[in-house]
Design a protein around this motif. Structure first.
Motif, PDB file in Angstrom:
ATOM      1  N   ASP A  18       0.801  -1.220   0.000  1.00  0.00           N
ATOM      2  CA  ASP A  18       0.000   0.000   0.000  1.00  0.00           C
ATOM      3  C   ASP A  18       0.839   1.278   0.000  1.00  0.00           C
ATOM      4  OD1 ASP A  18      -2.339  -1.529   0.035  1.00  0.00           O
ATOM      5  OD2 ASP A  18      -2.318  -1.635   2.228  1.00  0.00           O
ATOM      6  N   ASP A  19       2.032   1.218   0.579  1.00  0.00           N
ATOM      7  CA  ASP A  19       2.896   2.399   0.671  1.00  0.00           C
ATOM      8  C   ASP A  19       4.338   1.957   0.451  1.00  0.00           C
ATOM      9  OD1 ASP A  19       4.382   4.647   1.301  1.00  0.00           O
ATOM     10  OD2 ASP A  19       3.344   5.026   3.192  1.00  0.00           O
ATOM     11  N   LEU A  23       8.974  -0.077   4.539  1.00  0.00           N
ATOM     12  CA  LEU A  23       9.696  -1.321   4.270  1.00  0.00           C
ATOM     13  C   LEU A  23       9.444  -2.308   5.406  1.00  0.00           C
ATOM     14  CD1 LEU A  23      13.113   0.155   3.092  1.00  0.00           C
ATOM     15  CD2 LEU A  23      11.386  -0.958   1.675  1.00  0.00           C
ATOM     16  N   ASN A  24       8.887  -3.452   5.061  1.00  0.00           N
ATOM     17  CA  ASN A  24       8.713  -4.535   6.018  1.00  0.00           C
ATOM     18  C   ASN A  24      10.025  -5.312   6.078  1.00  0.00           C
ATOM     19  OD1 ASN A  24       5.864  -4.125   6.607  1.00  0.00           O
ATOM     20  ND2 ASN A  24       5.552  -4.714   4.479  1.00  0.00           N
ATOM     21  N   VAL A  25      10.407  -5.731   7.273  1.00  0.00           N
ATOM     22  CA  VAL A  25      11.689  -6.410   7.458  1.00  0.00           C
ATOM     23  C   VAL A  25      11.466  -7.744   8.157  1.00  0.00           C
ATOM     24  CG1 VAL A  25      14.025  -6.223   8.383  1.00  0.00           C
ATOM     25  CG2 VAL A  25      12.774  -4.142   7.760  1.00  0.00           C
ATOM     26  N   ASN A  38       9.692   3.475   8.035  1.00  0.00           N
ATOM     27  CA  ASN A  38       9.376   4.438   6.983  1.00  0.00           C
ATOM     28  C   ASN A  38      10.702   4.839   6.343  1.00  0.00           C
ATOM     29  OD1 ASN A  38       8.279   6.300   5.314  1.00  0.00           O
ATOM     30  ND2 ASN A  38       7.542   7.680   6.908  1.00  0.00           N
ATOM     31  N   GLY A  39      11.054   4.190   5.258  1.00  0.00           N
ATOM     32  CA  GLY A  39      12.336   4.407   4.592  1.00  0.00           C
ATOM     33  C   GLY A  39      13.390   3.445   5.108  1.00  0.00           C
ATOM     34  N   MET A  44      16.184  -0.047   8.883  1.00  0.00           N
ATOM     35  CA  MET A  44      17.447  -0.642   9.321  1.00  0.00           C
ATOM     36  C   MET A  44      17.599  -0.513  10.836  1.00  0.00           C
ATOM     37  SD  MET A  44      20.200  -2.245   8.330  1.00  0.00           S
ATOM     38  CE  MET A  44      20.560  -1.954   6.616  1.00  0.00           C
ATOM     39  N   TYR A  45      17.274   0.652  11.371  1.00  0.00           N
ATOM     40  CA  TYR A  45      17.345   0.872  12.818  1.00  0.00           C
ATOM     41  C   TYR A  45      16.409  -0.101  13.549  1.00  0.00           C
ATOM     42  CZ  TYR A  45      17.040   3.168  17.348  1.00  0.00           C
ATOM     43  OH  TYR A  45      17.065   3.431  18.697  1.00  0.00           O
ATOM     44  N   ASN A  46      15.172  -0.191  13.074  1.00  0.00           N
ATOM     45  CA  ASN A  46      14.197  -1.080  13.706  1.00  0.00           C
ATOM     46  C   ASN A  46      14.586  -2.543  13.543  1.00  0.00           C
ATOM     47  OD1 ASN A  46      12.757   1.168  14.465  1.00  0.00           O
ATOM     48  ND2 ASN A  46      11.227   0.990  12.851  1.00  0.00           N
ATOM     49  N   ALA A  47      15.215  -2.876  12.413  1.00  0.00           N
ATOM     50  CA  ALA A  47      15.659  -4.252  12.184  1.00  0.00           C
ATOM     51  C   ALA A  47      16.714  -4.645  13.215  1.00  0.00           C
ATOM     52  CB  ALA A  47      16.203  -4.396  10.768  1.00  0.00           C
TER      53      ALA A  47
END
Length: 133
Positions: A18-19, A23-25, A38-39, A44-47
């Motif tokens: 949808d957006d 990015l789903n990780v 979001n970007g 990467m930080y959340n991953a």
């Protein structure tokens, strides 16, 4: 930083249907380590955070696959290595606490207070000893 407990795993970054900015990780080698961002920077930080939360206290860690093997499984997605220092992650993760109300003899309270004993720490240590943890 110590390299002794530093881990690196390939992560799959998939644009959301949808957006495309989202990015789903996922980490194929670490089921349950799922996040999004979001970007690329936020993803990467959340991953890194998701990976550390899943592995910081694991004794047996899964063997990481090669980047090329994962890229072959996900040819339409971006596959990147994500690394974390699990020693640092363990320090950063705080254990939730609960407040307990307890009753002790007045003389024991007075003596412990005079000696500067930390009641919460002492109770925690005693419970760990009693439970064998």
């Amino acid at each position: 930083m110590s390299l002794a407990n530093y881990v690196i795993y390939p992560a799959v970054f998939t644009p959301d249907e949808d957006d495309p900015n989202i990015l789903n990780v996922e980490f194929p080698d670490v089921p349950g380590a799922l996040t999004y961002g979001n970007g690329l920077k936020e993803a990467m930080y959340n991953a890194s955070e998701a990976l550390s939360l899943m592995l910081y206290d694991e004794v047996e860690k899964p063997q990481p696959s090669s980047l090329s093997d994962i890229q072959q499984q996900f040819p339409d997605d971006q596959v990147l290595y994500v690394g974390v220092d699990l020693d640092q992650a363990a320090k950063d993760i705080t254990t939730p606490t609960v407040k307990k109300n307890t009753t002790i003899p007045a003389w024991l309270n007075a003596e412990a207070t005079k000696q500067g004993i930390n009641f919460s720490q002492t109770l925690t240590e005693a419970l760990k000893e009693k439970l064998g943890v």
